[in-house]
Design an enzyme around this catalytic site. Structure first.
Site, short mmCIF file in Angstrom:
data_model
loop_
_atom_site.label_atom_id
_atom_site.label_comp_id
_atom_site.label_asym_id
_atom_site.label_seq_id
_atom_site.Cartn_x
_atom_site.Cartn_y
_atom_site.Cartn_z
N LEU A 28 0.73 -1.09 0.09
CA LEU A 28 0.02 -0.03 0.17
C LEU A 28 0.94 1.25 0.31
O LEU A 28 0.55 2.36 -0.66
CB LEU A 28 -0.75 -0.10 1.40
CG LEU A 28 -2.13 -0.95 1.04
CD1 LEU A 28 -2.81 -1.10 2.57
CD2 LEU A 28 -3.02 -0.29 0.01
N ASP A 45 11.07 3.78 4.24
CA ASP A 45 10.82 2.29 4.59
C ASP A 45 12.27 1.75 5.20
O ASP A 45 13.36 2.04 5.07
CB ASP A 45 10.69 1.73 3.51
CG ASP A 45 10.14 0.38 3.52
OD1 ASP A 45 8.66 0.28 3.48
OD2 ASP A 45 10.69 -0.75 4.09
N ASP A 81 14.03 4.88 11.42
CA ASP A 81 12.99 4.21 12.20
C ASP A 81 12.00 5.23 12.77
O ASP A 81 12.11 5.95 13.84
CB ASP A 81 13.36 3.59 13.31
CG ASP A 81 12.45 2.54 14.17
OD1 ASP A 81 11.12 2.62 14.02
OD2 ASP A 81 12.86 2.23 15.40
N ILE A 82 10.74 5.21 12.30
CA ILE A 82 9.61 6.26 12.68
C ILE A 82 9.12 5.85 13.90
O ILE A 82 8.19 6.77 14.37
CB ILE A 82 8.61 6.45 11.30
CG1 ILE A 82 8.05 5.07 10.90
CG2 ILE A 82 9.31 7.10 10.16
CD1 ILE A 82 7.01 4.57 11.74
N ASN A 104 1.52 4.88 7.45
CA ASN A 104 1.08 3.55 6.66
C ASN A 104 1.89 2.13 7.21
O ASN A 104 1.69 1.24 7.21
CB ASN A 104 1.37 3.47 5.30
CG ASN A 104 1.17 2.39 4.48
OD1 ASN A 104 0.14 1.72 4.41
ND2 ASN A 104 2.32 1.57 4.01
N TYR A 132 -2.80 -6.41 16.77
CA TYR A 132 -2.92 -5.67 15.71
C TYR A 132 -4.29 -4.85 15.80
O TYR A 132 -4.53 -3.65 15.28
CB TYR A 132 -2.77 -6.56 14.43
CG TYR A 132 -2.98 -5.92 13.08
CD1 TYR A 132 -2.15 -5.13 12.66
CD2 TYR A 132 -4.27 -6.12 12.45
CE1 TYR A 132 -2.29 -4.54 11.26
CE2 TYR A 132 -4.64 -5.53 11.04
CZ TYR A 132 -3.43 -4.75 10.66
OH TYR A 132 -3.54 -4.07 9.31
N LYS A 142 -4.91 -0.88 15.73
CA LYS A 142 -5.56 -0.27 14.76
C LYS A 142 -6.64 0.50 15.29
O LYS A 142 -7.07 1.39 14.80
CB LYS A 142 -6.13 -1.13 13.66
CG LYS A 142 -4.52 -1.56 12.90
CD LYS A 142 -3.88 -0.55 12.15
CE LYS A 142 -3.13 -1.16 11.14
NZ LYS A 142 -2.29 -0.11 10.42
N THR A 149 -1.29 -7.12 0.27
CA THR A 149 -0.08 -6.75 0.64
C THR A 149 0.55 -8.08 1.20
O THR A 149 0.12 -9.25 1.50
CB THR A 149 -0.17 -5.78 1.74
OG1 THR A 149 -0.81 -6.47 3.13
CG2 THR A 149 -1.11 -4.83 1.41
#
Length: 303
Positions: A19, A38, A73-74, A100, A171, A175, A205
């Site tokens: 995505l 990334d 690394d965000i 994302n 997860y 989310k 994905t």
């Protein structure tokens, strides 16, 4: 390049594949200059390579667009700060943030290790919070200096976060948290010219190919590929552009050719005694209210 995002600078996290890659390419096709973030990690978040981000940058440049890679690394403060700094140093501005990045470590709850819980929470939820925090600080400073932006944030939730998903407790919780973060950020940042929305995409994905393999296979014979990640990106581009003015604090499902505005928690049937209930009265009343309420939707993936 002329398009919805001409003159804008967009940052996309987790943009080396799936995505994120589709979003980065679509934003560039509409005129945005793109920071492609990334870490190049595996499906479970381990390992890492600079290649995927640079490959997307190369694709964008080959098509006549402008892009730079970011391998930080965000989900760490310095990585998120450098993400925003890269946009400002490379292109002089930041207009759109697409959060994302993510990975999976699926287990049933009784088998879910604490480390797997923490790792998924870190990349999904903290990995949304930190880029948003640093971008918001920049936009607030711009607004206070008299340069109110037309800034846009698109966060990535999931049907698992809206409805729950068996075997994905970590997860799903992360989310769902992203939706809460989206609502708060939308309210807090509106005065500074920032709109914050979320999408709950369904697409093929690395994460979904294994979890929902039967539903994610590409069709044969040139039929419409309903699960192609590129189907989600047009909505992301629009939300990230000035054309979406006035749209904030909303959650959209995007899948194949379908876009749905999701309507979250709101008051349903209610009863007020005007005094304290006994446990028996509370139970009897709750059953009556449940009978008058809409039935909950099935858990995600069990439809």
């Amino acid at each position: 390049m002329n398009g919805l995002c001409t003159g804008r600078v967009a940052v996309v996290t987790g943009a080396g594949r799936g995505l994120g890659r589709a979003h980065a390419l679509a934003l560039a096709a509409e005129g945005a200059r793109v920071v492609v973030n990334d870490l190049g990690v595996g499906l479970d978040g381990t390992g890492g390579a600079a290649g995927p981000a640079q490959q997307v940058v190369d694709e964008i440049r080959a098509l006549g667009g402008e892009a730079v890679a970011h391998g930080g690394d965000i989900a760490a403060g310095d990585g998120a700060a450098s993400l925003v700094a890269t946009a400002l140093e490379s292109f002089g501005r930041l207009d759109t943030l697409v959060n994302n990045a993510g990975f999976l470590r699926d287990r049933m709850l009784v088998n879910l290790d604490e480390d797997d819980w923490d790792a998924v929470m870190r990349v999904h939820l903290k990995g949304h919070f930190l880029p948003l925090k640093h971008a918001a600080a920049h936009w607030r400073a711009e607004a206070k200096a008299g340069r109110t932006p037309e800034a846009r944030v698109i966060n990535t939730s999931s049907g698992a976060g809206l409805l729950g998903s068996v075997g994905q407790g970590n997860y799903s919780a992360a989310k769902a948290g992203i939706v809460g973060l989206t609502l708060v950020a939308s309210a807090e940042m509106a005065r500074y010219g920032v709109q914050v929305n979320a999408i709950a995409p369904a697409a093929r994905t690395r994460m979904t190919e294994e979890t929902f393999a039967d539903n994610m296979a590409a069709p044969e014979g040139g039929a419409f590929d309903a699960m192609a990640p590129e189907n989600v990106s047009p909505l992301v581009v629009w939300l990230g552009s000035p054309a979406s003015a006035g749209v904030t604090g909303r959650v959209f499902e995007a899948e194949a050719g379908r876009i749905t505005v999701m309507e979250g928690w709101r008051p349903g049937p209610s009863a007020d005694k005007g005094a304290r209930w006994t446990p028996a009265e509370a139970g009897e009343t709750a059953l009556k209210l449940l009978a008058a309420a809409e039935a909950p939707q099935p858990v995600y993936g069990a439809r």
